[in-house]
Design a protein around this motif. Structure first.
Motif, mmCIF file in Angstrom:
data_model
loop_
_atom_site.group_PDB
_atom_site.id
_atom_site.type_symbol
_atom_site.label_atom_id
_atom_site.label_comp_id
_atom_site.label_asym_id
_atom_site.label_seq_id
_atom_site.Cartn_x
_atom_site.Cartn_y
_atom_site.Cartn_z
ATOM 1 N N GLU A 18 0.815 -1.222 0.000
ATOM 2 C CA GLU A 18 0.000 0.000 0.000
ATOM 3 C C GLU A 18 0.851 1.276 0.000
ATOM 4 O O GLU A 18 0.327 2.376 -0.171
ATOM 5 N N TRP A 19 2.146 1.147 0.160
ATOM 6 C CA TRP A 19 3.023 2.311 0.127
ATOM 7 C C TRP A 19 3.252 2.760 -1.309
ATOM 8 O O TRP A 19 3.320 1.957 -2.230
ATOM 9 N N VAL A 20 3.425 4.067 -1.473
ATOM 10 C CA VAL A 20 3.624 4.662 -2.787
ATOM 11 C C VAL A 20 4.995 5.320 -2.827
ATOM 12 O O VAL A 20 5.360 6.066 -1.913
ATOM 13 N N LEU A 21 5.746 5.055 -3.886
ATOM 14 C CA LEU A 21 7.046 5.688 -4.078
ATOM 15 C C LEU A 21 6.825 7.147 -4.465
ATOM 16 O O LEU A 21 6.078 7.446 -5.397
ATOM 17 N N VAL A 22 7.461 8.065 -3.750
ATOM 18 C CA VAL A 22 7.325 9.498 -4.020
ATOM 19 C C VAL A 22 8.361 9.887 -5.081
ATOM 20 O O VAL A 22 9.565 9.682 -4.893
ATOM 21 N N GLU A 23 7.891 10.421 -6.184
ATOM 22 C CA GLU A 23 8.769 10.829 -7.287
ATOM 23 C C GLU A 23 9.503 12.127 -6.934
ATOM 24 O O GLU A 23 9.003 12.954 -6.173
ATOM 25 N N ASN A 24 10.677 12.297 -7.500
ATOM 26 C CA ASN A 24 11.489 13.511 -7.320
ATOM 27 C C ASN A 24 11.736 13.850 -5.852
ATOM 28 O O ASN A 24 11.815 15.019 -5.483
ATOM 29 N N CYS A 25 11.856 12.841 -5.008
ATOM 30 C CA CYS A 25 11.990 13.093 -3.568
ATOM 31 C C CYS A 25 13.322 13.739 -3.209
ATOM 32 O O CYS A 25 13.399 14.465 -2.222
ATOM 33 N N LYS A 26 14.361 13.521 -3.983
ATOM 34 C CA LYS A 26 15.659 14.147 -3.694
ATOM 35 C C LYS A 26 15.535 15.664 -3.822
ATOM 36 O O LYS A 26 15.999 16.410 -2.965
ATOM 37 N N ILE A 27 14.884 16.112 -4.868
ATOM 38 C CA ILE A 27 14.702 17.546 -5.091
ATOM 39 C C ILE A 27 13.693 18.129 -4.106
ATOM 40 O O ILE A 27 13.923 19.169 -3.504
ATOM 41 N N ARG A 28 12.578 17.444 -3.904
ATOM 42 C CA ARG A 28 11.491 17.970 -3.079
ATOM 43 C C ARG A 28 11.755 17.888 -1.580
ATOM 44 O O ARG A 28 11.362 18.774 -0.824
ATOM 45 N N PHE A 29 12.399 16.792 -1.127
ATOM 46 C CA PHE A 29 12.527 16.558 0.316
ATOM 47 C C PHE A 29 13.958 16.278 0.788
ATOM 48 O O PHE A 29 14.189 16.101 1.978
ATOM 49 N N GLY A 30 14.898 16.159 -0.130
ATOM 50 C CA GLY A 30 16.284 15.923 0.243
ATOM 51 C C GLY A 30 16.620 14.499 0.625
ATOM 52 O O GLY A 30 17.651 14.246 1.233
ATOM 53 N N VAL A 31 15.756 13.547 0.273
ATOM 54 C CA VAL A 31 16.027 12.139 0.565
ATOM 55 C C VAL A 31 16.195 11.378 -0.744
ATOM 56 O O VAL A 31 15.652 11.765 -1.774
ATOM 57 N N ASP A 32 16.959 10.294 -0.692
ATOM 58 C CA ASP A 32 17.213 9.508 -1.907
ATOM 59 C C ASP A 32 16.023 8.650 -2.296
ATOM 60 O O ASP A 32 15.735 8.485 -3.481
ATOM 61 N N VAL A 33 15.350 8.080 -1.311
ATOM 62 C CA VAL A 33 14.186 7.221 -1.551
ATOM 63 C C VAL A 33 13.135 7.570 -0.513
ATOM 64 O O VAL A 33 13.447 7.700 0.671
ATOM 65 N N LEU A 34 11.890 7.712 -0.948
ATOM 66 C CA LEU A 34 10.810 8.027 -0.019
ATOM 67 C C LEU A 34 9.556 7.271 -0.427
ATOM 68 O O LEU A 34 9.118 7.339 -1.574
ATOM 69 N N PHE A 35 9.012 6.527 0.541
ATOM 70 C CA PHE A 35 7.722 5.870 0.379
ATOM 71 C C PHE A 35 6.758 6.516 1.355
ATOM 72 O O PHE A 35 7.142 6.929 2.447
ATOM 73 N N SER A 36 5.481 6.567 0.983
ATOM 74 C CA SER A 36 4.488 7.210 1.828
ATOM 75 C C SER A 36 3.155 6.485 1.721
ATOM 76 O O SER A 36 2.859 5.860 0.710
#
Length: 163
Positions: A18-36
């Motif tokens: 049920e987790w979704v990979l967040v696109e462009n997370c390095k630019i938007r949030f400063g993390v390499d990989v982000l699921f939400s």
């Protein structure tokens, strides 16, 4: 559980479907990989290069590895975060790795609630290189204490592999 593989970062791990990979997370949030999902976030930052270039703590010969990792992890605490549980060494069993984990809380304006952040500094030692990752799991405080949440965090973090 699904499998995430990122050859560029050199990591692989399992995550809930049920987790979704967040696109462009390095630019938007400063993390390499982000699921939400609706109530939680799971992020990873590879910090090997930053530590090698800017971390004198790694050169302190009078500190053991636990003390070094604890100082590095505690330096990541932000002004709006409060320590709930102090550092634990190797809370998670990850092959060829050591870790320190700290439990924090902070107020989230968007959610209008307290969030619990479990932040882990993961150190993977191989024959040729040491890699450092910060792994963070953030969830609404009322959901964190549940057994299902704890089991989910453990499964994700312990599935972590360096590839």
């Amino acid at each position: 559980m699904r499998r995430y593989v990122d050859p560029q970062l050199g990591i692989a791990f399992e995550y809930p479907p049920e987790w979704v990979l967040v696109e462009n997370c390095k630019i938007r949030f400063g993390v390499d990989v982000l699921f939400s999902n609706k109530s939680s976030n799971f992020g990873i930052i590879k910090i090997s290069e930053q530590l090698r270039e800017n971390c004198p703590i790694l050169n302190y010969k009078n500190l053991d590895m636990y003390a070094q990792l604890t100082l590095i992890l505690k330096s990541s605490i932000q002004k709006n975060e409060i320590i709930v549980e102090d550092v634990r060494f190797n809370k998670y069993k990850i092959k060829d790795s050591n870790s320190v984990t700290i439990l924090l809380t902070r107020w989230d304006k968007r959610a209008g609630a307290n969030m619990v952040i479990e932040r882990t500094l993961l150190v993977h030692n191989s024959n040729y290189k040491t890699e450092y990752f910060t792994v963070a799991f953030e969830i609404l405080s009322e959901d964190y204490a549940s057994l299902s949440c704890q089991n989910q965090i453990r499964k994700i973090v312990e599935s972590f592999m360096i590839i």
